[in-house]
Design a protein around this motif. Structure first.
Motif, short mmCIF file in Angstrom:
data_model
loop_
_atom_site.label_atom_id
_atom_site.label_comp_id
_atom_site.label_asym_id
_atom_site.label_seq_id
_atom_site.Cartn_x
_atom_site.Cartn_y
_atom_site.Cartn_z
N TYR A 1 7.73 -22.17 -28.31
CA TYR A 1 7.95 -23.02 -29.48
C TYR A 1 9.20 -22.54 -30.21
CZ TYR A 1 6.57 -26.37 -33.05
OH TYR A 1 6.52 -27.46 -33.88
N HIS A 2 10.01 -23.50 -30.63
CA HIS A 2 11.30 -23.21 -31.26
C HIS A 2 11.18 -23.36 -32.78
CE1 HIS A 2 15.78 -23.22 -31.48
NE2 HIS A 2 15.57 -24.04 -32.50
N ALA B 1 17.42 -31.22 -24.64
CA ALA B 1 17.65 -30.34 -23.50
C ALA B 1 18.86 -29.44 -23.70
CB ALA B 1 17.85 -31.17 -22.22
N THR B 2 18.78 -28.25 -23.15
CA THR B 2 19.91 -27.32 -23.12
C THR B 2 20.10 -26.81 -21.70
OG1 THR B 2 18.65 -25.28 -23.52
CG2 THR B 2 19.35 -26.53 -25.46
N PHE C 1 8.57 -26.38 -26.02
CA PHE C 1 9.53 -26.53 -24.93
C PHE C 1 9.05 -25.82 -23.67
CE2 PHE C 1 10.82 -22.59 -27.05
CZ PHE C 1 10.97 -21.72 -25.98
N VAL C 2 9.67 -26.22 -22.57
CA VAL C 2 9.52 -25.52 -21.30
C VAL C 2 10.91 -25.11 -20.83
CG1 VAL C 2 7.38 -26.65 -20.60
CG2 VAL C 2 9.58 -27.70 -20.02
N ARG D 1 13.85 -27.71 -21.97
CA ARG D 1 13.61 -29.09 -22.42
C ARG D 1 12.44 -29.13 -23.40
NH1 ARG D 1 15.55 -33.86 -21.22
NH2 ARG D 1 14.33 -35.73 -21.71
N THR D 2 12.64 -29.83 -24.51
CA THR D 2 11.59 -30.04 -25.50
C THR D 2 10.64 -31.11 -24.99
OG1 THR D 2 13.10 -29.45 -27.30
CG2 THR D 2 11.10 -30.68 -27.87
N ILE D 3 9.33 -30.82 -25.05
CA ILE D 3 8.35 -31.77 -24.53
C ILE D 3 7.49 -32.39 -25.64
CG2 ILE D 3 8.25 -30.76 -22.23
CD1 ILE D 3 5.76 -29.23 -23.08
#
Length: 226
Positions: free
Chosen positions: A172-173, A82-83, A138-139, A131-133
């Protein structure tokens, strides 16, 4: 036709950039483990949407349909997934934001049928949570209070107002570079706004014809970890 050409050209640039960085991102997955460990120490992120770049080259800054869009993000990793960050944004609108793709958005730009009798300038500072899911999928949720300035055709101020602008993102990161310090985030987002206050009647009559949301806008963010 000129406006449609610029929009189509911008989309082509986005697609080309996506495939370029996607290939770089895939290559980055093969980096040495020590590089990944170095990248893990980079907790801060600075990014901006690539879509703002073509406006500096495709048309005059004072063009009627130039949104003069400037946007900058600063995020801090608060966990492995999370960021939390802040977002600064400013832009100007020449027609209601609620005209969606299926309403014939491009055609209305071409015909100028829904143009405001001037411009709406919006600017604000908000918060973001990402937040990465799954893996690097991520969302993101963004809440951006906007202060509005209404301008007539002579660029004279005719009113002020306030809007609360919210957006939801799925993307997507991809990270790459020796220390995984560079990244690209292709994504699609949807937004809606509430508390839209003190709109001059000449602008409001157009806003009331359309929605207070916009769905499925593609975008690509580029950034660096520091």
């Amino acid at each position: 036709m000129r406006t449609r050409y610029y929009l189509q050209n911008s989309r082509k640039q986005l697609l080309l950039l996506f495939f370029l960085f996607a290939s770089l991102g895939a290559q980055a997955q093969k980096d040495h483990p020590s590089d990944i460990e170095k990248g893990a120490k980079l907790k801060n992120r600075v990014s901006l949407p690539f879509i703002i770049v073509p406006q500096f080259f495709s048309k005059s800054w004072e063009d009627r349909t130039n949104t003069q869009h400037i946007e900058l993000h600063y995020k801090r990793e608060i966990s492995k997934k999370a960021t939390l960050g802040v977002k600064f944004a400013t832009w100007q609108l020449f027609q209601p934001m609620g005209i969606t793709w299926w309403d014939g958005l491009l055609d209305k730009i071409e015909t100028k049928s829904e143009f405001y009798p001037g411009h709406l300038r919006e600017r604000g500072l908000g918060i973001t949570y990402q937040r990465t899911i799954w893996k690097d999928l991520f969302v993101t949720v963004e809440v951006l209070p906007l202060f509005k300035t209404y301008l007539d055709m002579d660029r004279k101020k005719i009113g002020n107002g306030f809007k609360l602008y919210n957006s939801f993102h799925l993307g997507y990161h991809f990270s790459f570079g020796k220390n995984k310090q560079f990244f690209i985030e292709p994504q699609v987002h949807s937004q809606f706004w509430v508390f839209d206050t003190k709109t001059p009647e000449s602008f409001k009559v157009l806003d009331d014809k359309w929605r207070n949301y916009f769905l499925f806008e593609p975008n690509i963010y580029i950034g660096v970890k520091i």
